[in-house]
Enzyme design. Structure first.
Site, mmCIF file in Angstrom:
data_model
loop_
_atom_site.group_PDB
_atom_site.id
_atom_site.type_symbol
_atom_site.label_atom_id
_atom_site.label_comp_id
_atom_site.label_asym_id
_atom_site.label_seq_id
_atom_site.Cartn_x
_atom_site.Cartn_y
_atom_site.Cartn_z
ATOM 1 N N HIS A 1 -1.091 -1.064 -4.381
ATOM 2 C CA HIS A 1 -2.390 -0.764 -3.777
ATOM 3 C C HIS A 1 -2.423 0.735 -3.472
ATOM 4 O O HIS A 1 -1.548 1.261 -2.771
ATOM 5 C CB HIS A 1 -2.576 -1.582 -2.507
ATOM 6 C CG HIS A 1 -3.946 -1.449 -1.899
ATOM 7 N ND1 HIS A 1 -5.041 -2.136 -2.372
ATOM 8 C CD2 HIS A 1 -4.386 -0.697 -0.861
ATOM 9 C CE1 HIS A 1 -6.107 -1.821 -1.653
ATOM 10 N NE2 HIS A 1 -5.735 -0.940 -0.729
ATOM 11 N N SER B 1 0.836 -1.200 0.000
ATOM 12 C CA SER B 1 0.000 0.000 0.000
ATOM 13 C C SER B 1 0.871 1.250 0.000
ATOM 14 O O SER B 1 1.648 1.494 0.930
ATOM 15 C CB SER B 1 -0.906 0.010 1.232
ATOM 16 O OG SER B 1 -1.535 1.265 1.311
ATOM 17 N N GLY C 1 -9.486 3.871 6.734
ATOM 18 C CA GLY C 1 -9.180 5.268 7.049
ATOM 19 C C GLY C 1 -7.714 5.518 7.373
ATOM 20 O O GLY C 1 -7.210 6.602 7.127
ATOM 21 N N PHE C 2 -7.040 4.498 7.892
ATOM 22 C CA PHE C 2 -5.661 4.708 8.325
ATOM 23 C C PHE C 2 -4.833 3.448 8.093
ATOM 24 O O PHE C 2 -5.356 2.331 8.200
ATOM 25 C CB PHE C 2 -5.615 5.054 9.822
ATOM 26 C CG PHE C 2 -6.458 6.251 10.170
ATOM 27 C CD1 PHE C 2 -5.941 7.539 10.048
ATOM 28 C CD2 PHE C 2 -7.781 6.094 10.570
ATOM 29 C CE1 PHE C 2 -6.733 8.648 10.331
ATOM 30 C CE2 PHE C 2 -8.582 7.193 10.865
ATOM 31 C CZ PHE C 2 -8.056 8.479 10.739
ATOM 32 N N GLY C 3 -3.545 3.657 7.823
ATOM 33 C CA GLY C 3 -2.614 2.533 7.773
ATOM 34 C C GLY C 3 -2.176 2.194 9.191
ATOM 35 O O GLY C 3 -2.433 2.956 10.130
ATOM 36 N N GLY C 4 -1.533 1.067 9.338
ATOM 37 C CA GLY C 4 -0.904 0.731 10.618
ATOM 38 C C GLY C 4 -1.835 0.319 11.742
ATOM 39 O O GLY C 4 -1.447 0.359 12.911
ATOM 40 N N GLY D 1 0.796 -2.428 4.062
ATOM 41 C CA GLY D 1 1.365 -1.087 4.108
ATOM 42 C C GLY D 1 2.437 -0.987 5.164
ATOM 43 O O GLY D 1 3.635 -1.029 4.880
ATOM 44 N N ASP E 1 -4.645 3.856 -2.018
ATOM 45 C CA ASP E 1 -5.794 4.161 -1.161
ATOM 46 C C ASP E 1 -6.236 5.610 -1.316
ATOM 47 O O ASP E 1 -5.517 6.529 -0.914
ATOM 48 C CB ASP E 1 -5.401 3.935 0.302
ATOM 49 C CG ASP E 1 -5.266 2.460 0.635
ATOM 50 O OD1 ASP E 1 -6.224 1.707 0.376
ATOM 51 O OD2 ASP E 1 -4.205 2.064 1.147
ATOM 52 N N ASP F 1 -7.297 -6.533 3.238
ATOM 53 C CA ASP F 1 -6.725 -5.191 3.360
ATOM 54 C C ASP F 1 -6.791 -4.679 4.797
ATOM 55 O O ASP F 1 -7.868 -4.400 5.316
ATOM 56 C CB ASP F 1 -7.477 -4.241 2.419
ATOM 57 C CG ASP F 1 -6.838 -2.864 2.363
ATOM 58 O OD1 ASP F 1 -5.737 -2.699 2.904
ATOM 59 O OD2 ASP F 1 -7.457 -1.974 1.749
ATOM 60 N N GLY F 2 -5.606 -4.553 5.408
ATOM 61 C CA GLY F 2 -5.512 -3.944 6.730
ATOM 62 C C GLY F 2 -4.860 -4.857 7.749
ATOM 63 O O GLY F 2 -5.339 -5.966 7.999
ATOM 64 N N GLY F 3 -3.746 -4.405 8.306
ATOM 65 C CA GLY F 3 -3.094 -5.143 9.390
ATOM 66 C C GLY F 3 -2.496 -6.482 8.991
ATOM 67 O O GLY F 3 -2.230 -7.323 9.860
ATOM 68 N N MET G 1 -12.105 4.861 -1.123
ATOM 69 C CA MET G 1 -12.859 5.041 0.127
ATOM 70 C C MET G 1 -13.514 6.417 0.045
ATOM 71 O O MET G 1 -13.142 7.360 0.759
ATOM 72 C CB MET G 1 -11.899 4.926 1.319
ATOM 73 C CG MET G 1 -11.488 3.487 1.588
ATOM 74 S SD MET G 1 -9.986 3.362 2.579
ATOM 75 C CE MET G 1 -8.767 3.477 1.270
ATOM 76 N N HIS H 1 -8.166 1.619 -4.474
ATOM 77 C CA HIS H 1 -9.201 1.359 -3.454
ATOM 78 C C HIS H 1 -9.858 2.688 -3.127
ATOM 79 O O HIS H 1 -9.252 3.555 -2.493
ATOM 80 C CB HIS H 1 -8.503 0.738 -2.232
ATOM 81 C CG HIS H 1 -9.397 0.493 -1.064
ATOM 82 N ND1 HIS H 1 -8.927 0.202 0.194
ATOM 83 C CD2 HIS H 1 -10.757 0.484 -0.950
ATOM 84 C CE1 HIS H 1 -9.932 0.029 1.027
ATOM 85 N NE2 HIS H 1 -11.054 0.202 0.358
ATOM 86 N N MET I 1 -12.139 -5.803 4.222
ATOM 87 C CA MET I 1 -11.412 -4.905 5.118
ATOM 88 C C MET I 1 -11.184 -5.619 6.446
ATOM 89 O O MET I 1 -12.135 -6.036 7.117
ATOM 90 C CB MET I 1 -12.210 -3.617 5.351
ATOM 91 C CG MET I 1 -12.348 -2.717 4.141
ATOM 92 S SD MET I 1 -10.809 -2.341 3.274
ATOM 93 C CE MET I 1 -9.840 -1.575 4.583
ATOM 94 N N MET J 1 -8.876 8.407 -0.143
ATOM 95 C CA MET J 1 -9.823 8.697 0.956
ATOM 96 C C MET J 1 -10.310 10.131 0.846
ATOM 97 O O MET J 1 -9.503 11.038 0.613
ATOM 98 C CB MET J 1 -9.110 8.534 2.301
ATOM 99 C CG MET J 1 -8.454 7.192 2.498
ATOM 100 S SD MET J 1 -7.622 7.152 4.097
ATOM 101 C CE MET J 1 -6.858 5.519 4.010
#
Ligand code: DX5
Ligand code: ZN
Length: 221
Positions: free
Chosen positions: A33, A8, A142-145, A197, A35, A175-177, A68, A66, A137, A37
């Site tokens: 990827h 990401s 909304g946020f990385g990490g 990411g 993102d 997608d995410g974590g 959002m 992606h 998801m 937003m």
């Protein structure tokens, strides 16, 4: 099957974007990827067309965009023009999802639909046969990490079952974590594409981390 790895760009160093894009080009990654937003659909604003075009200028691999954002229909053609190969819209942002998917088909891009952690996979039952990618998801967008939501393992299995039941060719993107600990379990549950990411860009060797992610996931598949 080889699992696809999609780093990401959200976690890249925007002061050194060309360097980070080239690192992904030269790595074992498969997709970029990207993102987007809007500060309305999600509580954060990332970037829009100028940054997407800057990534496209140097990228030698497909851009997986992606969205959002609310009302994604309004921007599909512009994102396709800017170089997206895959576009994912959010189920929660589309009142007429079937029509949105038709638009993506007409634009000749791969059609993706993303669902938030609270949305069950069953809502996709009527469209699953006509989409190419489902983005599950595994954090609230909304946020990385952020930390991985563990229900995603079961949700991935549920989605895999729905895909088989409906004879769909859709691929499952998580997608995410995503990290080096949960990647192989996700693949065992049915994941085809892993977004990463923070795991990639906060590591001492992003390119090496991509290679490890690719290797561990592909061995499991
Ligand atoms: C979250 C984004 C993700 C994010 C993933 O809203 O959709 O793509 O960049 O980042 P990590 O892997 O850091 O959770
Ligand atoms: Zn994303």
């Amino acid at each position: 099957m080889s699992v696809l790895i999609a780093p990401s760009v959200l976690s890249a160093d925007f002061g050194n974007l060309e360097r980070d894009v080239k690192m992904i080009n030269d790595s074992k990654a498969d997709w970029f990827h990207v993102d987007v937003m809007d500060g309305v659909f999600v509580p954060n604003i990332s970037f829009g067309f100028p940054v997407l075009k800057a990534v496209k200028k140097h990228a030698r691999k497909p851009l997986d965009v992606h969205l959002m954002i609310v009302n994604p229909d309004q921007y599909l053609a512009a994102f396709a023009d800017a170089g997206a190969s895959i576009i994912s819209v959010h189920y929660e942002a589309c009142t007429h999802l079937h029509r949105t998917i038709q638009k993506m088909r007409q634009l000749g891009i791969l059609a993706g639909v993303a669902i938030n952690p609270h949305t069950p996979v069953s809502v996709l039952s009527e469209v699953i046969a006509s989409i190419d990618v489902v983005v599950l998801m595994s954090v609230n967008p909304g946020f990385g990490g952020q930390s991985f939501i563990r229900n995603t393992f079961r949700k991935t299995e549920d989605l895999k079952n729905l895909i088989i039941q409906k004879n769909s060719g859709a691929k499952i993107e998580i997608d995410g974590g995503v990290d080096l600990k949960n990647a192989s379990e996700l693949v065992r549950c049915g994941a085809d594409i892993l977004v990463a990411g923070n795991t990639v860009f906060s590591s001492t060797s992003p390119s090496n981390t991509i290679a490890i992610l690719k290797e561990t996931s592909t061995h499991t598949a």
